[in-house]
Design a protein around this motif. Sequence first.
Motif, PDB file in Angstrom:
ATOM      1  N   TYR B  87     -34.104  66.497  21.353  1.00  0.00           N
ATOM      2  CA  TYR B  87     -35.005  66.758  22.891  1.00  0.00           C
ATOM      3  C   TYR B  87     -35.594  65.890  22.582  1.00  0.00           C
ATOM      4  CZ  TYR B  87     -38.713  67.705  25.728  1.00  0.00           C
ATOM      5  OH  TYR B  87     -40.073  67.453  26.431  1.00  0.00           O
ATOM      6  N   PHE B  88     -35.832  65.067  21.923  1.00  0.00           N
ATOM      7  CA  PHE B  88     -36.770  63.557  21.824  1.00  0.00           C
ATOM      8  C   PHE B  88     -35.470  62.319  21.024  1.00  0.00           C
ATOM      9  CE2 PHE B  88     -39.657  66.516  19.851  1.00  0.00           C
ATOM     10  CZ  PHE B  88     -40.669  66.819  20.662  1.00  0.00           C
ATOM     11  N   ASP B 149     -37.239  70.586  17.479  1.00  0.00           N
ATOM     12  CA  ASP B 149     -36.533  71.492  19.581  1.00  0.00           C
ATOM     13  C   ASP B 149     -36.581  72.890  19.578  1.00  0.00           C
ATOM     14  OD1 ASP B 149     -35.035  69.134  19.601  1.00  0.00           O
ATOM     15  OD2 ASP B 149     -33.353  69.637  18.222  1.00  0.00           O
ATOM     16  N   ALA B 152     -39.613  72.039  21.607  1.00  0.00           N
ATOM     17  CA  ALA B 152     -39.396  71.276  22.992  1.00  0.00           C
ATOM     18  C   ALA B 152     -39.133  72.461  23.668  1.00  0.00           C
ATOM     19  CB  ALA B 152     -38.175  70.225  22.472  1.00  0.00           C
ATOM     20  N   LEU B 156     -43.422  72.673  24.454  1.00  0.00           N
ATOM     21  CA  LEU B 156     -43.366  71.080  25.631  1.00  0.00           C
ATOM     22  C   LEU B 156     -42.847  71.266  26.607  1.00  0.00           C
ATOM     23  CD1 LEU B 156     -41.749  68.692  21.649  1.00  0.00           C
ATOM     24  CD2 LEU B 156     -44.701  69.774  22.897  1.00  0.00           C
ATOM     25  N   LEU B 174     -46.120  67.131  20.734  1.00  0.00           N
ATOM     26  CA  LEU B 174     -45.686  67.065  19.217  1.00  0.00           C
ATOM     27  C   LEU B 174     -46.436  67.101  18.472  1.00  0.00           C
ATOM     28  CD1 LEU B 174     -42.538  67.670  18.243  1.00  0.00           C
ATOM     29  CD2 LEU B 174     -42.442  64.605  17.598  1.00  0.00           C
TER      30      LEU B 174
END
Lengths: 244, 509
Positions: B87-88, B149, B152, B156, B174
């Motif tokens: 995700y990041f 993850d 996320a 998020l 986060l």
Amino acid sequence: MLLKIKNLSKTYDSKNYALRDVSFNVSEGEFIAVVGLSGAGKSTFIRCINRLVPFSEGEIFFNGENLHNANRYSLKKIRSKIGMVFQHHNLIEQTTVLSNVLHGRLGETSFIRSALGLYRKEDKEEAYKLLKTVGLYDYKDKKAKTLSGGQMQRVGICRALMQKPKLLLADEPIASLDPVSAETVMETMKAVNEKTNLTIIVNLHQVDFAKKYASRIIGMKAGKIFFDGTPKSLTEDIIKEIYS
Amino acid sequence: MNKKILYFVLIAAISVLPFIILNVSLLDIIFSVPSLFSFLFDNFFPPNWNALDGNFIIVRNTILFAIVGTCISALLAFFLGILISEYFNPFVPIRLLARFFVSFLRNVPIIIFASILVFIFGIGPLIGVIALVLGGVGFLARSYANNMDELAQSKLEALKSTGASYFQIIFHGLFPAFTPAWLNWTLFAFEINIRISAVLGMVGAGGLGLLIQANLDLRNFRRAMALIILLMAIVLIVEFFVNKLRERLEKGLPYVPIIAFIIVIFFISASALNLNFQTFIQRLSNAPRILAHFAIFDFSVAPELLAALFTSILLGLAGLVLGAVFSFILTFFAAKNTAPSLTIKFSKYELNLNFLPFLIKGAIALLRAIPSLVIILMIIASLGFGYIAAVLGIAFSSLGYLTKAFIASVEEQEEAKIEALKSTGASHIQVIYHGILPAVSSVFWRWISLRLEFNISDSISLGVVGAGGIGMLLARAIRQSNFSYIATGVFIIFIAMFILELIIDKLRN
């Protein structure tokens, strides 16, 4: 007399009594509903009958045998003659529907046989028959966890009936079911009661279900028997009193 | 049904084959247990507490290594975790590179890193810290990334929908959401690191392990035992406080002061360790030159290395089989919902065995407090070098680990299901077999497969301290400065462990 209960009391902490001085008799073929608030002692009461909960005072005679004196071996024998259905069905969800039904024969089967799945032929046929009567024969090889709540409860009933019991205990069997599934489950038990004259004691918190299906109703309040009579004699006033 | 039989045959074959190929008889192993215990009892007790005199600094350093190593790896692993997270980090090449790096750190046993580091940088406390950081990053970065993850996908998403930027999501989403998991994993790593820190000394990286091994080598068993008991006490005390902290955090203890406290502890520990960064940096300038040596592989030695690796794997597997079987049996006597209420009647005397669960749980807790390499060294000291000692050592450390995990899984089972089977008149063993076993068996397999990775890592490491397998070949190559040999060995270990991890992940799903 199938079941004779004399001055039964149960306390968990020797101060507060979950059951206090409960006495009554059950004849063969009765369909008894026990109603009352949650916390009134219904669950403790029904578990004392097969000594899943050991009782503190009093006596229980099942089929002439004194439960209080039963040692570990005879207790197992007595339990195998009393079927039990639970609120959350308590199936072993990772195994098949058929195995769950056959678990009802564990009390009569040696460990070696049960571990290898070598149940007797007549036991297997009985299991098929029971599954057919509740309409779940086609699901017999499915994992129990794939079934719906109502279906699981019917499998639970099959497991109890598989014990060829003289008495069937049911602890809130429809409390976590939708109305339609609840009807089916109660119908199933009623049918068994009528066809085979099997004695049934069922805890319920819905009075309307109790009135519709039971032949006798026991109302419990604060660990005591508050009412004991036919569904007709259970008036609105008494119901209010029980649930106050 | 046929599938069941197939699995059964497969598992039976995998269980029996290591013993056949290694040519060790199960009976020999089991019959050596009584002589092992009598040797331990005669030679290790009573402990000679004089061994602790004058070694305060070493003991203190062992704890400080774990603190400093864990803190640094928690920070580095956080950034690597972001790099690994799908995700990041949308840049696939960087993500794959980071993943490869972390997987390398995770899959090569930390003892091997430590012995190579000692070789490059010389002996010293800094080596211990660096080895712990490398191992810690390997362990933590993947755990962190998985957690990130998960976050996320749930929490998020909502922030993203408000139009927050990438760094806003990291800062406002986060950071606060990940902190509990971050702390939890880091505390877990600390518990592991305190054990590792105590064995790093065996390859010269400072700490308690050096003293334990030296005393075992000199056959000063009573002195070694005093040190081992001290080590157990440290591990148990650390676990006790970490568990208390966890409970408090779950009950809502605020995180910020705890993290501030950890940072303070970190700086105090780091300065107390007196890490000599200057010499480190000087030596570091040599590092590229030394690392360049490692860039050459020598695949002509691969067959020899592979054969030794195969032996290491078999030792790990054989130890696992023994450990798992005995854990399985012990579990049902120790879990509170399955322990039989036993009373032995002997004419008019009655012996109530209800203390059995406490006894087993207590013994397992003590066993778990000793790092597996120390257990293995103690057994080798008692029985002499050989496969029997190695298998038994790995089996005992598996026993401690698995029994605890198994008991926890069994005790999690709902009382209601046990009650339901009891009500049919089933016997105790039937309740366990038909009621509990189906529910826990998949969890049991997961623990066993997890333990296999640890065991193989242990059995490679035990070679480094002199007990055969691929670790021994590597240790020899390190002494001889045979770079290409070391590089090839590490590469082979990495590939093998990586494949193993893939297989186990597949099996788990």
